[in-house]
Design a protein around this motif. Structure first.
Motif, short mmCIF file in Angstrom:
data_model
loop_
_atom_site.label_atom_id
_atom_site.label_comp_id
_atom_site.label_asym_id
_atom_site.label_seq_id
_atom_site.Cartn_x
_atom_site.Cartn_y
_atom_site.Cartn_z
N ASP A 6 10.51 15.01 5.41
CA ASP A 6 9.63 16.96 5.76
C ASP A 6 9.61 17.44 4.27
N THR A 7 10.12 16.77 3.59
CA THR A 7 9.96 17.67 2.02
C THR A 7 9.20 16.56 0.95
N ALA A 8 8.66 15.34 1.48
CA ALA A 8 8.20 14.40 0.79
C ALA A 8 6.80 14.49 0.79
N LYS A 9 6.41 14.53 -0.62
CA LYS A 9 5.06 14.92 -0.08
C LYS A 9 3.91 13.33 0.66
N PRO A 10 2.61 13.42 0.89
CA PRO A 10 1.84 12.79 1.15
C PRO A 10 1.55 11.75 -0.04
N VAL A 11 1.69 10.09 0.38
CA VAL A 11 0.74 10.14 -1.09
C VAL A 11 -0.28 8.71 -0.61
N ALA A 12 -1.47 8.45 -0.68
CA ALA A 12 -2.28 7.78 -1.05
C ALA A 12 -2.10 6.14 -1.74
N LEU A 13 -2.36 5.56 -1.49
CA LEU A 13 -2.46 3.73 -2.52
C LEU A 13 -3.28 3.32 -2.42
N LEU A 14 -3.91 3.54 -3.79
CA LEU A 14 -5.29 3.00 -3.09
C LEU A 14 -5.19 1.15 -4.44
N ALA A 15 -5.06 0.03 -3.73
CA ALA A 15 -5.17 -0.45 -4.89
C ALA A 15 -5.22 -2.01 -3.56
N ARG A 16 -5.60 -2.83 -4.92
CA ARG A 16 -6.34 -4.58 -4.27
C ARG A 16 -4.66 -4.95 -3.71
N ALA A 17 -4.77 -5.77 -2.69
CA ALA A 17 -3.69 -6.84 -2.27
C ALA A 17 -3.13 -7.49 -3.52
N GLY A 18 -2.21 -7.23 -3.58
CA GLY A 18 -1.66 -8.31 -4.37
C GLY A 18 0.54 -7.92 -4.98
N ALA A 19 0.06 -8.56 -5.84
CA ALA A 19 1.79 -8.16 -6.55
C ALA A 19 1.62 -6.36 -6.99
N ALA A 20 0.39 -6.34 -7.81
CA ALA A 20 0.83 -4.98 -8.24
C ALA A 20 0.63 -3.68 -6.99
N ARG A 21 0.17 -3.83 -6.16
CA ARG A 21 0.30 -3.20 -4.29
C ARG A 21 1.16 -3.83 -4.43
N ASP A 22 2.32 -4.93 -4.15
CA ASP A 22 3.66 -4.63 -3.16
C ASP A 22 4.56 -3.83 -4.50
N ARG A 23 4.23 -4.00 -5.68
CA ARG A 23 5.17 -3.41 -6.53
C ARG A 23 5.03 -1.50 -6.54
N GLY A 32 10.87 8.67 -3.42
CA GLY A 32 10.75 9.55 -2.24
C GLY A 32 9.45 9.82 -2.36
N GLY A 33 8.71 8.84 -2.17
CA GLY A 33 7.55 8.67 -1.50
C GLY A 33 6.96 8.90 -0.50
N ARG A 34 5.66 9.73 0.33
CA ARG A 34 5.72 9.37 1.79
C ARG A 34 4.75 8.84 2.02
N ILE A 35 4.37 7.45 2.16
CA ILE A 35 2.72 6.49 2.56
C ILE A 35 2.11 7.05 3.64
N VAL A 36 1.00 7.63 2.68
CA VAL A 36 -0.08 7.66 4.79
C VAL A 36 -1.10 7.02 4.14
N LEU A 37 -1.03 6.52 3.62
CA LEU A 37 -2.52 5.67 3.28
C LEU A 37 -2.53 4.86 2.59
N GLU A 38 -2.43 2.79 2.98
CA GLU A 38 -2.47 2.04 2.19
C GLU A 38 -3.73 1.39 2.39
N GLU A 39 -4.46 1.45 0.70
CA GLU A 39 -5.40 0.84 1.20
C GLU A 39 -6.12 0.50 0.26
N ASP A 40 -7.47 -0.94 0.24
CA ASP A 40 -8.37 -1.11 -0.89
C ASP A 40 -9.29 -0.13 -0.96
#
Length: 447
Positions: A6-23, A32-40
């Motif tokens: 409830d208190t975590a900030k919504p986070v959008a992760l913008l990265a191409r698929a691969g090891a960097a995105r997984d890490r 403690g981040g809340r991922i609301v979008l993960e996309e290339d």
């Protein structure tokens, strides 16, 4: 302790698929981040990013997403949005202690606190504060309030020999000499009755040769100065000006006279080169784009030095780097071009194959890479070694500082590779985060 959903900030992760995105995904969850979008970014539309309503956007930087970020620029520049940039290559190979350290810093940014210590150290008890008491502190004089006057006199006599002496003042010799003995009236009369040695008369003065210029160049006459009988204050027969003594004033030869009349100076001053060959050099590597962006953002609009940015890029896409830096600073940002003169207040992105040389008009770019420090005037230049700077350049930079150059390095939070900058700090150079370095640089260049 992680924030709740409830208190975590919504986070959008913008990265191409691969090891960097997984890490990065693992780091966000651990922080403690809340991922609301993960996309290339290459496949993401601006409307989709806006619809996700994130408060924080974490971008994995690499050459392949530069064009996509420009397309998403209208959403990324929203004032309510916090942007975090991370190099994809660095994120892909971060592990172990380094990964845990980065997660702690990421958690501090997401949760809005400054605790970046490892678990178990964040609740260490601070040293007990000194208890303050009302009233004045005790004074040495309070211990001798009731002491008699003789006590103070004896103490002063003992301490007088230990007090520092005044080396500037020296007593005159007459004050140190013994006082003359006082004679009685009879002794004075007896001393006056003794014969006094006669003083010999003064020797006659030697004749002085006075040069007198005549038309026939005759020998100078010898006039004795001891005879004053013919002298008078005023001659009634008339006044005749004495002929000028030609030999008393030496006229310099024509060549020397012309040289004396010319305007001479010990140093020829070139007004066009009054500013000197001065510039600011920013050296960076891994983690450097964010550091360079923060330094440029802290420079004022009236900054009076050219700024050279030497940042190694594997893809060599310096044109995109120019666009990124231009959005962070009010100063003009361009790509260095051979034959171009450096303009004070402009920022130049310096590719690997471009160098700097001196010319009659100041500094200009050349088509061959060279030693930039050799072309810069130390007392008019500055060097900042930021995250990822080459350690091999530390020795030349310190030598540059010894010649009068202003040198500093980036350390602290956000510096992913402080190896070179840490050596500068050990050597006594300035060190701090990019904002501090930018403020210090602005003050130095304004002086």
């Amino acid at each position: 302790m992680h924030a709740t959903d409830d208190t975590a900030k919504p986070v959008a992760l913008l990265a191409r698929a691969g090891a960097a995105r997984d890490r990065l995904r693992e780091a966000l969850v651990a922080a403690g981040g809340r991922i609301v979008l993960e996309e290339d970014p290459n496949q993401l539309e601006p409307s989709a990013l806006a619809a996700a309503a994130p408060q924080v956007v974490l971008v994995a930087l690499e050459p392949a997403v530069e064009d996509a970020l420009e397309r998403l620029e209208s959403v990324l520049e929203t004032p309510e949005l916090s942007l975090l940039f991370e190099e994809a290559e660095l994120a892909a190979r971060r592990e172990g202690w380094e990964a845990q350290r980065w997660i702690r810093h990421l958690a501090a940014k997401l949760q809005g606190h400054g605790n970046v210590l490892p678990p178990g150290l964040e609740h260490e008890e601070a040293e007990p504060a000194i208890a303050l008491e009302p009233g004045m502190p005790p004074r040495p004089a309070d211990g001798h309030v009731d002491a008699p006057l003789q006590f103070h006199l004896d103490e002063a006599q003992v301490q007088a020999y230990d007090l520092p002496a005044d080396e500037i003042y020296e007593a005159p010799a007459r004050a140190l000499a013994p006082r003359p003995e006082v004679l009685s009236f009879e002794e004075l009369i007896a001393g006056a009755a003794q014969p006094v040695a006669a003083v010999p008369p003064p020797l006659p003065a030697e004749p002085v040769v006075v040069p007198v210029a005549t038309e026939s160049e005759a020998e100078p006459a010898k006039v004795p100065l001891g005879d004053f009988s013919s002298w008078s204050l005023l001659e009634d027969d008339g006044y005749e000006a004495a002929p000028a003594a030609a030999s008393a004033v030496q006229v310099p030869p024509p060549a020397l006279a012309s040289l004396l009349n010319s305007e001479l100076s010990l140093v020829e001053i070139d007004e066009g080169a009054a500013e000197g060959n001065g510039a600011v050099l920013l050296i960076a590597g891994i983690g450097g784009p964010d550091a360079v962006r923060r330094v440029l953002a802290g420079l004022p609009e009236d900054f009076a030095r050219p700024v050279l940015v030497q940042l190694r890029l594997d893809g060599g896409r310096y044109a995109n780097l120019v666009k990124q830096m231009a959005r962070a600073t009010p100063l003009p940002v361009t790509l260095a071009d051979p034959g171009q003169n450096l303009v004070p207040g402009d920022v130049y992105i310096l590719p690997d194959v471009i160098g700097v040389e001196s010319s009659t008009e100041g500094l200009r770019f050349c088509a061959e890479a060279n030693d930039l420090l050799e072309a810069l005037q130390p007392d008019r230049s500055a060097v900042l070694m930021l995250s990822g700077a080459d350690v091999a350049l530390v020795a030349p930079v310190l030598e540059f500082a010894g010649k009068g150059g202003w040198v500093a390095g980036q350390i602290g939070e956000g510096c992913y590779d402080p190896a070179a900058a840490s050596q500068l700090a050990v050597a006594g150079m300035r060190a701090g985060d990019p904002e501090y370095l930018a403020a210090e640089l602005a003050v130095h260049c304004a002086a």
